[in-house]
Design a protein around this motif. Structure first.
Motif, short mmCIF file in Angstrom:
data_model
loop_
_atom_site.label_atom_id
_atom_site.label_comp_id
_atom_site.label_asym_id
_atom_site.label_seq_id
_atom_site.Cartn_x
_atom_site.Cartn_y
_atom_site.Cartn_z
N LEU A 26 0.83 -1.20 0.00
CA LEU A 26 0.00 0.00 0.00
C LEU A 26 0.86 1.26 0.00
O LEU A 26 0.60 2.22 -0.74
CB LEU A 26 -0.92 0.00 1.22
CG LEU A 26 -1.88 1.19 1.36
CD1 LEU A 26 -2.86 1.23 0.21
CD2 LEU A 26 -2.61 1.13 2.69
N GLY A 27 1.93 1.25 0.81
CA GLY A 27 2.79 2.42 0.89
C GLY A 27 3.49 2.72 -0.42
O GLY A 27 3.58 3.88 -0.85
N PHE A 28 3.96 1.68 -1.10
CA PHE A 28 4.70 1.91 -2.33
C PHE A 28 3.78 2.14 -3.53
O PHE A 28 4.25 2.54 -4.59
CB PHE A 28 5.65 0.74 -2.60
CG PHE A 28 6.91 0.83 -1.78
CD1 PHE A 28 7.85 1.80 -2.04
CD2 PHE A 28 7.13 -0.05 -0.73
CE1 PHE A 28 9.01 1.90 -1.27
CE2 PHE A 28 8.27 0.05 0.03
CZ PHE A 28 9.22 1.02 -0.23
N VAL A 29 2.49 1.89 -3.39
CA VAL A 29 1.54 2.25 -4.45
C VAL A 29 1.14 3.72 -4.30
O VAL A 29 1.19 4.50 -5.26
CB VAL A 29 0.29 1.35 -4.40
CG1 VAL A 29 -0.80 1.91 -5.30
CG2 VAL A 29 0.64 -0.07 -4.84
N LEU A 30 0.72 4.11 -3.08
CA LEU A 30 0.21 5.46 -2.87
C LEU A 30 1.32 6.51 -2.76
O LEU A 30 1.17 7.63 -3.23
CB LEU A 30 -0.65 5.50 -1.60
CG LEU A 30 -1.94 4.68 -1.62
CD1 LEU A 30 -2.68 4.82 -0.30
CD2 LEU A 30 -2.85 5.13 -2.77
N GLY A 31 2.44 6.14 -2.13
CA GLY A 31 3.48 7.11 -1.84
C GLY A 31 4.04 7.84 -3.05
O GLY A 31 4.01 9.08 -3.10
N PRO A 32 4.57 7.13 -4.05
CA PRO A 32 5.17 7.84 -5.20
C PRO A 32 4.19 8.72 -5.94
O PRO A 32 4.55 9.83 -6.38
CB PRO A 32 5.67 6.68 -6.08
CG PRO A 32 5.90 5.54 -5.14
CD PRO A 32 4.82 5.68 -4.11
N ALA A 33 2.93 8.26 -6.11
CA ALA A 33 1.95 9.09 -6.80
C ALA A 33 1.66 10.37 -6.00
O ALA A 33 1.61 11.47 -6.56
CB ALA A 33 0.66 8.30 -7.03
N LEU A 34 1.46 10.23 -4.68
CA LEU A 34 1.25 11.40 -3.84
C LEU A 34 2.45 12.35 -3.90
O LEU A 34 2.29 13.57 -3.96
CB LEU A 34 1.01 10.96 -2.39
CG LEU A 34 -0.38 10.40 -2.07
CD1 LEU A 34 -0.38 9.80 -0.66
CD2 LEU A 34 -1.44 11.47 -2.17
#
Length: 425
Positions: free
Chosen positions: A140-148
């Motif tokens: 979840l962190g590596f999906v949402l983090g870079p886009a954010l």
């Protein structure tokens, strides 16, 4: 049972929020390093220093959690992360960026402490399911983090990125303080030393080879992560690198604000694509490809070998992509390849490690991965500076190609070792 489930939910929240904050910065560090005048090599060091500090501090935090408890160590590390992100938000020079990453790296051992919490509250037969909570939070962190990070960087620069990440840590701090009880059993023993764990792990058939493979793979992949933002700026958003005396390559000029915003968005979209594909592959495809049953060997080694091949292909194609749009299928190869390699190697290690030394062996496996994340960005930055933008990716492709050949021999070795017999209890 209710208390155990509640604690697992809190751990999931801790790791997910922590990894979202970390993921926000992954594609953005290169952008803001360049903004403050960093060379590609210096950008690599900026990324490496986090893992270096984490490698040094994690055993210390682990021993502190054994002595003083998991909860106070988690709270202390979250305060450190909060300070690091706030400093990143208000950084206006390269030394301050380095100081921010050093502080956050020292605090980054809270993932290991969260794993210790899971081990405290789960029985051996439920341990894999409990650790899966941390794996899901990572995804979840590596999906949402870079886009954010891409959107925040384009909107408000490092100020918005740092303050948003600090806000996530503040939520973590409040959740840990209010909802996580102490889980350490009285009289618990300390963590195994990293060097002792490494010597044990390297002597175990299959496991030793997996440690070498994860070191090579992580070093190669981190070369891409550490230089990608600078590569994106140089190749697609500026006039290109300028050859200097002594074989050095540098930007023609520091990019303006509009170029930095575009770089933030483009890097965010690409890394978000990698995160989504990795989550999809690790979430369902890997289990189907590997087969096998709980505690029994499946096709981990052959699937990992395919992953090495796909990653090598992606790295080789990256420097010759004719345009920005072509980077999406290339990064897709990297995403699928790494999503096949990482869970299969960790599964092989857990299946073939002696049960009485499982903790030490897994600690050594994580240490070898950390060493790759230290060496890779610095090596990639040095190659970029000395030989040009394509050098880190060509070198990384060769490294992963050689790892694929080593993984082929692992297939027969894993079959002969009989993991099922090792783990049967």
């Amino acid at each position: 049972m209710v208390r155990r489930a509640a604690s697992l939910r809190v751990v999931f929240g801790i790791v997910a929020l922590d990894l979202i904050g970390f993921g926000i910065l992954i594609p953005q560090l290169g952008v803001y390093g360049v903004k403050f005048g960093a060379s590609p090599f210096t950008v690599g060091l900026l990324i490496s220093v986090y893992s270096l500090m984490q490698l040094v501090a994690a055993p210390v935090l682990g021993r502190m959690s054994d002595r003083y408890g998991r909860r106070p160590v988690l709270l202390l590390s979250q305060v450190g992360s909060l300070a690091g992100y706030v400093l990143f938000a208000f950084a206006h020079s390269l030394p301050l960026l380095f100081l921010a990453r050093i502080i956050d790296g020292v605090s980054g051992g809270n993932i290991a402490t969260a794993q210790a919490v899971v081990a405290d509250i789960t029985s051996p037969k439920d341990r894999a399911r409990g650790m899966g909570v941390i794996g899901a939070a990572f995804g979840l962190g590596f999906v949402l983090g870079p886009a954010l990070g891409g959107f925040l960087g384009a909107w408000g620069g490092n100020l918005a990125i740092g303050l948003f990440a600090a806000g996530l840590v503040a939520l973590n701090l409040a959740g840990t303080f209010l909802f996580l009880p102490e889980t350490r059993a009285m009289g618990a023993t300390g963590h195994a030393r990293t060097l002792k764990g490494a010597s044990v792990a390297l002597s175990v058939p299959v496991v030793g080879r997996c440690l070498l493979l994860v070191l090579v793979f992580t070093t190669a992949f981190a070369q891409m992560e550490g230089t990608f933002s600078v590569y994106l700026l140089t190749r697609f958003l500026s006039s290109g690198p300028v050859p200097l005396q002594g074989g050095l390559f540098l930007q023609a000029a520091l990019p303006d604000a509009a170029v930095l915003r575009e770089a933030s968005l483009r890097a965010g979209w690409l890394f978000a694509t990698v995160g989504v594909l990795s989550a999809l592959v690790q979430g369902g495809l890997v289990r189907r490809l590997v087969g096998g049953r709980e505690g029994k060997p499946g096709r981990e080694a052959p699937v990992a070998t395919v992953g090495f091949g796909l990653t090598a292909a992606g790295l080789a194609l990256l420097p010759v992509a004719p345009g920005y749009a072509w980077l999406f299928p290339v990064m897709g190869l990297l995403a699928v390849g790494s999503a096949l390699v990482n869970p299969c190697l960790s599964a092989l290690v857990s299946l073939h490690a002696p049960p009485e030394r499982l903790g030490a062996v897994l600690g050594a496996y994580q240490a070898f991965g950390s060493m790759g994340r230290i060496v890779g960005p610095a090596l990639g930055g040095w190659l970029f500076t000395r030989l040009g933008p394509g050098a880190p990716y060509g070198t990384a492709a060769v490294m992963v190609g050689l790892a694929a050949l080593l993984a082929l021999s692992l297939v027969a070795q894993a079959r002969m070792a009989g993991a099922g017999d090792v783990q049967r209890s």
